[in-house]
Design a protein around this motif. Structure first.
Motif, PDB file in Angstrom:
ATOM      1  N   ASP A  25       0.799  -1.212   0.000  1.00 35.92           N
ATOM      2  CA  ASP A  25       0.000   0.000   0.000  1.00 35.92           C
ATOM      3  C   ASP A  25       0.835   1.267   0.000  1.00 35.92           C
ATOM      4  OD1 ASP A  25      -2.312  -1.505   0.056  1.00 35.92           O
ATOM      5  OD2 ASP A  25      -2.300  -1.667   2.246  1.00 35.92           O
ATOM      6  N   GLY A  26       2.181   1.124  -0.004  1.00 31.79           N
ATOM      7  CA  GLY A  26       3.028   2.309   0.058  1.00 31.79           C
ATOM      8  C   GLY A  26       2.811   3.254  -1.091  1.00 31.79           C
ATOM      9  N   GLY A  27       2.398   2.733  -2.260  1.00 33.19           N
ATOM     10  CA  GLY A  27       2.224   3.572  -3.423  1.00 33.19           C
ATOM     11  C   GLY A  27       1.099   4.565  -3.300  1.00 33.19           C
ATOM     12  N   GLY A  28       0.223   4.407  -2.299  1.00 30.86           N
ATOM     13  CA  GLY A  28      -0.887   5.319  -2.157  1.00 30.86           C
ATOM     14  C   GLY A  28      -0.612   6.450  -1.190  1.00 30.86           C
ATOM     15  N   ALA A  29       0.551   6.451  -0.538  1.00 29.66           N
ATOM     16  CA  ALA A  29       0.860   7.455   0.466  1.00 29.66           C
ATOM     17  C   ALA A  29       0.899   8.850  -0.144  1.00 29.66           C
ATOM     18  CB  ALA A  29       2.196   7.134   1.125  1.00 29.66           C
ATOM     19  N   ALA A  30       0.413   9.829   0.634  1.00 32.44           N
ATOM     20  CA  ALA A  30       0.399  11.208   0.158  1.00 32.44           C
ATOM     21  C   ALA A  30       1.823  11.747   0.073  1.00 32.44           C
ATOM     22  CB  ALA A  30      -0.437  12.066   1.088  1.00 32.44           C
ATOM     23  N   GLN A 236      -3.129   2.787  -6.362  1.00 31.81           N
ATOM     24  CA  GLN A 236      -3.383   3.339  -5.029  1.00 31.81           C
ATOM     25  C   GLN A 236      -3.124   4.842  -5.003  1.00 31.81           C
ATOM     26  OE1 GLN A 236      -1.336   0.701  -5.656  1.00 31.81           O
ATOM     27  NE2 GLN A 236      -1.239  -0.713  -3.917  1.00 31.81           N
ATOM     28  N   PHE A 237      -1.998   5.251  -5.611  1.00 33.35           N
ATOM     29  CA  PHE A 237      -1.670   6.670  -5.621  1.00 33.35           C
ATOM     30  C   PHE A 237      -2.723   7.442  -6.403  1.00 33.35           C
ATOM     31  CE2 PHE A 237       0.473  10.542  -6.923  1.00 33.35           C
ATOM     32  CZ  PHE A 237       1.152  10.906  -5.767  1.00 33.35           C
ATOM     33  N   THR A 238      -3.193   6.873  -7.505  1.00 37.78           N
ATOM     34  CA  THR A 238      -4.211   7.527  -8.329  1.00 37.78           C
ATOM     35  C   THR A 238      -5.485   7.769  -7.544  1.00 37.78           C
ATOM     36  OG1 THR A 238      -3.324   6.477 -10.321  1.00 37.78           O
ATOM     37  CG2 THR A 238      -5.558   7.351 -10.458  1.00 37.78           C
ATOM     38  N   SER A 239      -5.931   6.764  -6.815  1.00 34.73           N
ATOM     39  CA  SER A 239      -7.194   6.886  -6.083  1.00 34.73           C
ATOM     40  C   SER A 239      -7.078   7.817  -4.878  1.00 34.73           C
ATOM     41  CB  SER A 239      -7.678   5.502  -5.627  1.00 34.73           C
ATOM     42  OG  SER A 239      -6.757   4.908  -4.726  1.00 34.73           O
ATOM     43  N   GLN A 240      -5.898   7.872  -4.261  1.00 29.67           N
ATOM     44  CA  GLN A 240      -5.735   8.665  -3.045  1.00 29.67           C
ATOM     45  C   GLN A 240      -5.212  10.071  -3.298  1.00 29.67           C
ATOM     46  OE1 GLN A 240      -3.643   6.508   0.047  1.00 29.67           O
ATOM     47  NE2 GLN A 240      -4.640   4.580  -0.502  1.00 29.67           N
ATOM     48  N   ASN A 241      -4.659  10.300  -4.501  1.00 24.98           N
ATOM     49  CA  ASN A 241      -4.098  11.616  -4.825  1.00 24.98           C
ATOM     50  C   ASN A 241      -4.520  12.070  -6.224  1.00 24.98           C
ATOM     51  OD1 ASN A 241      -1.984  11.908  -2.433  1.00 24.98           O
ATOM     52  ND2 ASN A 241      -1.737   9.846  -3.281  1.00 24.98           N
ATOM     53  N   PRO A 242      -5.825  12.118  -6.487  1.00 27.16           N
ATOM     54  CA  PRO A 242      -6.286  12.426  -7.854  1.00 27.16           C
ATOM     55  C   PRO A 242      -5.853  13.799  -8.359  1.00 27.16           C
ATOM     56  CG  PRO A 242      -8.102  12.545  -6.277  1.00 27.16           C
ATOM     57  CD  PRO A 242      -6.949  11.924  -5.556  1.00 27.16           C
ATOM     58  N   LYS A 243      -5.766  14.792  -7.470  1.00 29.01           N
ATOM     59  CA  LYS A 243      -5.367  16.125  -7.912  1.00 29.01           C
ATOM     60  C   LYS A 243      -3.901  16.161  -8.331  1.00 29.01           C
ATOM     61  CE  LYS A 243      -8.770  18.717  -5.193  1.00 29.01           C
ATOM     62  NZ  LYS A 243      -8.974  19.758  -4.137  1.00 29.01           N
ATOM     63  N   ALA A 246      -3.725  14.452 -11.733  1.00 24.93           N
ATOM     64  CA  ALA A 246      -4.257  15.340 -12.775  1.00 24.93           C
ATOM     65  C   ALA A 246      -3.253  16.440 -13.109  1.00 24.93           C
ATOM     66  CB  ALA A 246      -5.576  15.951 -12.326  1.00 24.93           C
ATOM     67  N   ALA A 247      -2.586  16.957 -12.088  1.00 31.57           N
ATOM     68  CA  ALA A 247      -1.594  18.012 -12.311  1.00 31.57           C
ATOM     69  C   ALA A 247      -0.397  17.483 -13.090  1.00 31.57           C
ATOM     70  CB  ALA A 247      -1.134  18.584 -10.962  1.00 31.57           C
ATOM     71  N   PHE A 248       0.059  16.272 -12.734  1.00 38.08           N
ATOM     72  CA  PHE A 248       1.188  15.665 -13.449  1.00 38.08           C
ATOM     73  C   PHE A 248       0.829  15.415 -14.911  1.00 38.08           C
ATOM     74  CE2 PHE A 248       3.593  12.039 -15.032  1.00 38.08           C
ATOM     75  CZ  PHE A 248       4.899  12.381 -14.703  1.00 38.08           C
ATOM     76  N   THR A 249      -0.360  14.877 -15.140  1.00 38.45           N
ATOM     77  CA  THR A 249      -0.798  14.590 -16.515  1.00 38.45           C
ATOM     78  C   THR A 249      -0.867  15.868 -17.338  1.00 38.45           C
ATOM     79  OG1 THR A 249      -2.070  12.658 -15.798  1.00 38.45           O
ATOM     80  CG2 THR A 249      -2.644  13.612 -17.925  1.00 38.45           C
TER      81      THR A 249
END
Length: 322
Positions: A25-30, A236-243, A246-249
């Motif tokens: 789950d580390g990939g979802g960390a803020a 996980q990162f996508t779901s927990q850090n959508p903004k 979106a900014a990176f994209t």
């Protein structure tokens, strides 16, 4: 199993095992945020393909999106994929086939931006199979039964070479692939250790300057719009850090558009993260940097990987692609 292929396999398998055990789950960390600016690390490979992200950072496209980017170089996807999944990097760059292999193994990756694509022009692409000037190999079909060097076995270069050989009427099952690092392939062809070798820029321009000859553009010959590499993060990162995603994209899309419109600046930025002879830097063929992933070409690479036995489990492209 060759060393590089073994490292890739072990890295992906080990990461998959961790995830299946419920510990990935580390990939979802803020990511760290300070003063409205979010700090992110992006795993990249020091090759021509990633020039747009270096340009984008220099031009301020990422800072305008509130992102403070640190670019971390790695040898390839064997290091970048697990680092993204674990949260060591928030984003990464990898060739498309490596991402498909990871997807088939159940790794929860999510592509967030197109990375690099074929020029679509045979003979004028950023990747090709080369031979000595006096080689009897004239067409893709002639590669059948020969020893051909690639940078990684069972990946995008073997599947696309097999494809162009088959399309030209040859039997790709008779090719013997040998794994060598890109800088060593041209010399191996010259010494006769292998009959041919697949190289990408800048090694393609270097080889041409030394009198070698192109046989076939394996990317352009497979699909003129072939998506060769992509930027990705973890699901996980996508779901927990959508903004943040979106900014990176948005910043990446601006970066690739800028790179496409300013080839001279692309060539200039290369000297900041690679060591190229100025003549090679000025003459190499730049790839395309599309604003969007070509889904059909990704599906084609998946089909080729299945045909070659690289993938035996179903792909979930809807989960992987934007």
């Amino acid at each position: 199993m060759p060393p590089m292929r073994r490292r890739t396999f072990l890295a992906l398998t080990a990461t998959a095992a961790v995830l299946l055990a419920g510990c990935g789950d580390g990939g979802g960390a803020a990511p760290a945020t300070s003063g409205g600016v979010t700090k992110i690390k992006v795993g990249v490979i020091p090759i021509v393909d990633v020039a747009p992200i270096y340009l984008g950072v220099k031009q301020g496209f990422f800072s305008a999106q509130g992102l403070d980017v640190t670019l971390e170089t790695a040898q390839g996807g064997a290091a970048i994929v697990p680092a993204v999944v674990s949260g060591q990097y928030q984003f990464g760059f990898s060739n498309t086939t490596s991402l498909l292999l990871a997807n088939s193994q159940g790794l929860p990756l999510k592509v967030v931006a197109a990375g690099v694509a074929s020029t679509g022009t045979p003979g004028k692409d950023f990747g090709a199979v080369i031979v000595k000037a006096d080689s009897p190999i004239k067409t893709a079909k002639d590669l059948a039964g020969k020893k051909v060097a690639v940078n990684t076995l069972k990946n995008i270069n073997t599947t696309t070479i097999n494809n162009v050989v088959k399309k030209d009427g040859g039997d790709p099952s008779t090719i013997t692939f040998t794994e060598l690092a890109f800088p060593d392939i041209t010399a191996a062809v010259g010494k006769g250790d292998v009959a041919a070798g697949q190289v990408v820029e800048p090694f393609l321009t270097i080889a041409m300057g030394q009198g070698y000859r192109q046989v076939v553009s394996n990317y352009a010959g497979t699909d003129p719009d072939l998506t060769v590499g992509m930027y990705f993060t973890s699901q996980q990162f996508t779901s927990q850090n959508p903004k943040v995603v979106a900014a990176f994209t948005a910043a990446m899309q601006q970066s690739v558009q800028y790179a496409g419109a300013h080839p001279d600046e692309v060539r200039a930025i290369l000297s900041t993260y690679t060591k190229l002879d100025p003549t090679v830097q000025a003459g190499l063929t730049l790839p395309k940097w599309p604003a969007a992933v070509d889904r059909d070409s990704v599906q084609l690479l998946g089909d080729l990987a299945k045909t070659d036995g690289l993938i035996t489990k179903p792909l979930t492209l809807d989960a992987l692609l934007p």
